[in-house]
Design a protein around this motif. Structure first.
Motif, PDB file in Angstrom:
ATOM      1  N   LEU A  53      35.656  53.928  27.440  1.00 57.49           N
ATOM      2  CA  LEU A  53      36.689  54.218  26.449  1.00 57.49           C
ATOM      3  C   LEU A  53      36.577  55.643  25.925  1.00 57.49           C
ATOM      4  CD1 LEU A  53      36.824  50.840  24.505  1.00 57.49           C
ATOM      5  CD2 LEU A  53      38.492  51.723  26.164  1.00 57.49           C
ATOM      6  N   ALA A  54      35.361  56.136  25.761  1.00 61.25           N
ATOM      7  CA  ALA A  54      35.166  57.517  25.310  1.00 61.25           C
ATOM      8  C   ALA A  54      35.720  58.506  26.327  1.00 61.25           C
ATOM      9  CB  ALA A  54      33.686  57.791  25.048  1.00 61.25           C
ATOM     10  N   SER A  55      35.566  58.205  27.617  1.00 55.14           N
ATOM     11  CA  SER A  55      36.095  59.113  28.639  1.00 55.14           C
ATOM     12  C   SER A  55      37.621  59.122  28.638  1.00 55.14           C
ATOM     13  CB  SER A  55      35.554  58.752  30.027  1.00 55.14           C
ATOM     14  OG  SER A  55      36.100  57.529  30.483  1.00 55.14           O
ATOM     15  N   ILE A  56      38.235  57.982  28.346  1.00 56.49           N
ATOM     16  CA  ILE A  56      39.699  57.922  28.248  1.00 56.49           C
ATOM     17  C   ILE A  56      40.153  58.691  27.002  1.00 56.49           C
ATOM     18  CG2 ILE A  56      41.710  56.397  27.957  1.00 56.49           C
ATOM     19  CD1 ILE A  56      40.377  56.224  30.744  1.00 56.49           C
ATOM     20  N   GLU A  57      39.455  58.474  25.889  1.00 56.32           N
ATOM     21  CA  GLU A  57      39.808  59.157  24.634  1.00 56.32           C
ATOM     22  C   GLU A  57      39.659  60.671  24.756  1.00 56.32           C
ATOM     23  OE1 GLU A  57      39.059  58.555  19.922  1.00 56.32           O
ATOM     24  OE2 GLU A  57      37.317  58.298  21.230  1.00 56.32           O
ATOM     25  N   ALA A  58      38.635  61.129  25.455  1.00 59.70           N
ATOM     26  CA  ALA A  58      38.398  62.567  25.628  1.00 59.70           C
ATOM     27  C   ALA A  58      39.351  63.184  26.640  1.00 59.70           C
ATOM     28  CB  ALA A  58      36.953  62.807  26.064  1.00 59.70           C
ATOM     29  N   ALA A  59      40.124  62.338  27.318  1.00 54.65           N
ATOM     30  CA  ALA A  59      41.102  62.781  28.319  1.00 54.65           C
ATOM     31  C   ALA A  59      40.440  63.626  29.407  1.00 54.65           C
ATOM     32  CB  ALA A  59      42.261  63.515  27.656  1.00 54.65           C
ATOM     33  N   ARG A  60      39.209  63.254  29.787  1.00 49.92           N
ATOM     34  CA  ARG A  60      38.554  63.943  30.907  1.00 49.92           C
ATOM     35  C   ARG A  60      39.383  63.787  32.175  1.00 49.92           C
ATOM     36  NH1 ARG A  60      33.630  61.054  29.151  1.00 49.92           N
ATOM     37  NH2 ARG A  60      32.904  62.281  27.405  1.00 49.92           N
ATOM     38  N   TYR A  61      40.004  62.638  32.259  1.00 51.60           N
ATOM     39  CA  TYR A  61      40.959  62.405  33.332  1.00 51.60           C
ATOM     40  C   TYR A  61      42.031  61.482  32.786  1.00 51.60           C
ATOM     41  CZ  TYR A  61      37.738  58.456  33.798  1.00 51.60           C
ATOM     42  OH  TYR A  61      36.919  57.389  33.548  1.00 51.60           O
ATOM     43  N   ARG A  62      43.229  61.626  33.351  1.00 52.83           N
ATOM     44  CA  ARG A  62      44.363  60.820  32.918  1.00 52.83           C
ATOM     45  C   ARG A  62      44.938  60.110  34.134  1.00 52.83           C
ATOM     46  NH1 ARG A  62      49.675  61.319  32.737  1.00 52.83           N
ATOM     47  NH2 ARG A  62      49.676  63.474  33.431  1.00 52.83           N
ATOM     48  N   PHE A  63      45.065  58.805  34.040  1.00 50.01           N
ATOM     49  CA  PHE A  63      45.643  58.032  35.126  1.00 50.01           C
ATOM     50  C   PHE A  63      47.140  58.307  35.190  1.00 50.01           C
ATOM     51  CE2 PHE A  63      41.699  55.955  34.363  1.00 50.01           C
ATOM     52  CZ  PHE A  63      41.328  55.397  35.570  1.00 50.01           C
ATOM     53  N   VAL A  64      47.613  58.677  36.362  1.00 50.57           N
ATOM     54  CA  VAL A  64      49.019  58.992  36.569  1.00 50.57           C
ATOM     55  C   VAL A  64      49.721  57.867  37.318  1.00 50.57           C
ATOM     56  CG1 VAL A  64      50.629  60.617  37.658  1.00 50.57           C
ATOM     57  CG2 VAL A  64      48.528  61.469  36.567  1.00 50.57           C
ATOM     58  N   ASP A  65      49.055  57.323  38.343  1.00 49.79           N
ATOM     59  CA  ASP A  65      49.651  56.276  39.168  1.00 49.79           C
ATOM     60  C   ASP A  65      48.543  55.525  39.890  1.00 49.79           C
ATOM     61  OD1 ASP A  65      51.894  54.883  40.295  1.00 49.79           O
ATOM     62  OD2 ASP A  65      51.578  55.990  42.153  1.00 49.79           O
ATOM     63  N   ALA A  66      48.762  54.263  40.153  1.00 48.99           N
ATOM     64  CA  ALA A  66      47.825  53.468  40.949  1.00 48.99           C
ATOM     65  C   ALA A  66      48.642  52.480  41.771  1.00 48.99           C
ATOM     66  CB  ALA A  66      46.830  52.738  40.058  1.00 48.99           C
ATOM     67  N   ARG A  67      48.698  52.732  43.043  1.00 47.93           N
ATOM     68  CA  ARG A  67      49.436  51.851  43.954  1.00 47.93           C
ATOM     69  C   ARG A  67      48.436  50.900  44.598  1.00 47.93           C
ATOM     70  NH1 ARG A  67      54.630  53.476  43.941  1.00 47.93           N
ATOM     71  NH2 ARG A  67      54.923  55.648  43.384  1.00 47.93           N
ATOM     72  N   ARG A  68      48.569  49.619  44.236  1.00 48.44           N
ATOM     73  CA  ARG A  68      47.661  48.610  44.754  1.00 48.44           C
ATOM     74  C   ARG A  68      48.266  47.886  45.938  1.00 48.44           C
ATOM     75  NH1 ARG A  68      48.580  49.311  39.619  1.00 48.44           N
ATOM     76  NH2 ARG A  68      49.322  47.264  39.130  1.00 48.44           N
ATOM     77  N   SER A  69      47.391  47.484  46.858  1.00 47.37           N
ATOM     78  CA  SER A  69      47.832  46.725  48.036  1.00 47.37           C
ATOM     79  C   SER A  69      46.755  45.717  48.414  1.00 47.37           C
ATOM     80  CB  SER A  69      48.117  47.678  49.210  1.00 47.37           C
ATOM     81  OG  SER A  69      46.929  48.338  49.607  1.00 47.37           O
ATOM     82  N   GLU A  70      47.129  44.813  49.286  1.00 55.55           N
ATOM     83  CA  GLU A  70      46.200  43.810  49.820  1.00 55.55           C
ATOM     84  C   GLU A  70      45.453  43.066  48.718  1.00 55.55           C
ATOM     85  OE1 GLU A  70      43.851  45.235  53.186  1.00 55.55           O
ATOM     86  OE2 GLU A  70      45.304  46.870  53.442  1.00 55.55           O
ATOM     87  N   GLN A  71      46.146  42.804  47.614  1.00 49.79           N
ATOM     88  CA  GLN A  71      45.489  42.136  46.495  1.00 49.79           C
ATOM     89  C   GLN A  71      45.246  40.660  46.797  1.00 49.79           C
ATOM     90  OE1 GLN A  71      46.405  44.072  42.446  1.00 49.79           O
ATOM     91  NE2 GLN A  71      48.393  43.766  43.400  1.00 49.79           N
ATOM     92  N   CYS A  72      44.074  40.207  46.393  1.00 52.12           N
ATOM     93  CA  CYS A  72      43.670  38.820  46.610  1.00 52.12           C
ATOM     94  C   CYS A  72      43.041  38.305  45.319  1.00 52.12           C
ATOM     95  CB  CYS A  72      42.668  38.756  47.755  1.00 52.12           C
ATOM     96  SG  CYS A  72      42.004  37.101  48.041  1.00 52.12           S
ATOM     97  N   VAL A  73      43.485  37.156  44.862  1.00 54.65           N
ATOM     98  CA  VAL A  73      42.940  36.529  43.657  1.00 54.65           C
ATOM     99  C   VAL A  73      42.135  35.305  44.077  1.00 54.65           C
ATOM    100  CG1 VAL A  73      43.509  35.365  41.491  1.00 54.65           C
ATOM    101  CG2 VAL A  73      44.875  37.330  42.246  1.00 54.65           C
ATOM    102  N   ARG A  74      40.902  35.225  43.554  1.00 49.97           N
ATOM    103  CA  ARG A  74      40.042  34.056  43.783  1.00 49.97           C
ATOM    104  C   ARG A  74      39.556  33.552  42.433  1.00 49.97           C
ATOM    105  NH1 ARG A  74      35.481  36.149  47.129  1.00 49.97           N
ATOM    106  NH2 ARG A  74      36.029  38.074  46.097  1.00 49.97           N
ATOM    107  N   ILE A  75      39.538  32.239  42.292  1.00 54.50           N
ATOM    108  CA  ILE A  75      39.161  31.622  41.024  1.00 54.50           C
ATOM    109  C   ILE A  75      37.906  30.793  41.224  1.00 54.50           C
ATOM    110  CG2 ILE A  75      39.919  30.076  39.182  1.00 54.50           C
ATOM    111  CD1 ILE A  75      42.835  30.716  40.216  1.00 54.50           C
ATOM    112  N   SER A  76      36.950  30.977  40.312  1.00 57.90           N
ATOM    113  CA  SER A  76      35.723  30.178  40.330  1.00 57.90           C
ATOM    114  C   SER A  76      35.372  29.832  38.889  1.00 57.90           C
ATOM    115  CB  SER A  76      34.576  30.956  40.986  1.00 57.90           C
ATOM    116  OG  SER A  76      33.407  30.162  41.018  1.00 57.90           O
ATOM    117  N   GLY A  77      35.781  28.645  38.458  1.00 61.38           N
ATOM    118  CA  GLY A  77      35.555  28.236  37.071  1.00 61.38           C
ATOM    119  C   GLY A  77      36.277  29.167  36.126  1.00 61.38           C
ATOM    120  N   PRO A  78      35.570  29.704  35.114  1.00 64.29           N
ATOM    121  CA  PRO A  78      36.221  30.591  34.150  1.00 64.29           C
ATOM    122  C   PRO A  78      36.312  32.044  34.638  1.00 64.29           C
ATOM    123  CG  PRO A  78      33.966  30.247  33.508  1.00 64.29           C
ATOM    124  CD  PRO A  78      34.206  29.370  34.722  1.00 64.29           C
TER     125      PRO A  78
END
Length: 127
Positions: A53-78
């Motif tokens: 959170l400190a790195s986000i607050e200090a704006a050392r880097y700023r996320f511009v875009d994130a293109r996700r692919s091949e996403q897979c969701v697996r569930i194990s209890g909680p």
């Protein structure tokens, strides 16, 4: 058997997390991240929740875009694992940086919704 409700919830939670990163919304990120959150960068650097959170607050880097692919969701209890690939564009001190990574996120189901417990990125080798 797939649990489409949980799958939809984790994909929506992950999208909300990215939107908070784009806006540098520390309050939203604070709520989304588990208290013992760990962020493992593709270069091997490890941040706890406070450091991330400190790195986000200090704006050392700023996320511009994130293109996700091949996403897979697996569930194990909680625990819900979300994995896939991402092409992330960052602004690092005025320099545009594009990273291609595989990722794994670990979400936990809390009484008041999903919390991100862990993010792990692995740099993808160039083809």
């Amino acid at each position: 058997m797939k649990n489409f409700a949980i799958e939809s919830q984790v994909l929506a939670a992950d999208e909300a997390r990215y939107q908070a990163l784009y806006r540098q919304d520390l309050e939203a990120l604070e709520r989304m991240l588990a208290d013992d959150y760990v962020h493992t960068h593709a270069n091997g650097k490890i941040d706890d929740k406070a450091a991330f959170l400190a790195s986000i607050e200090a704006a050392r880097y700023r996320f511009v875009d994130a293109r996700r692919s091949e996403q897979c969701v697996r569930i194990s209890g909680p625990v819900v694992l979300l994995s896939g690939k991402t092409r992330t564009t960052l602004d690092a001190g005025g320099q545009t940086k594009v990273m291609d990574n595989a990722f794994v996120t670990v979400w936990t189901q809390a009484e008041d919704g999903l919390r991100l417990l862990h993010w792990q990125a692995t740099k993808l080798l160039e083809a």
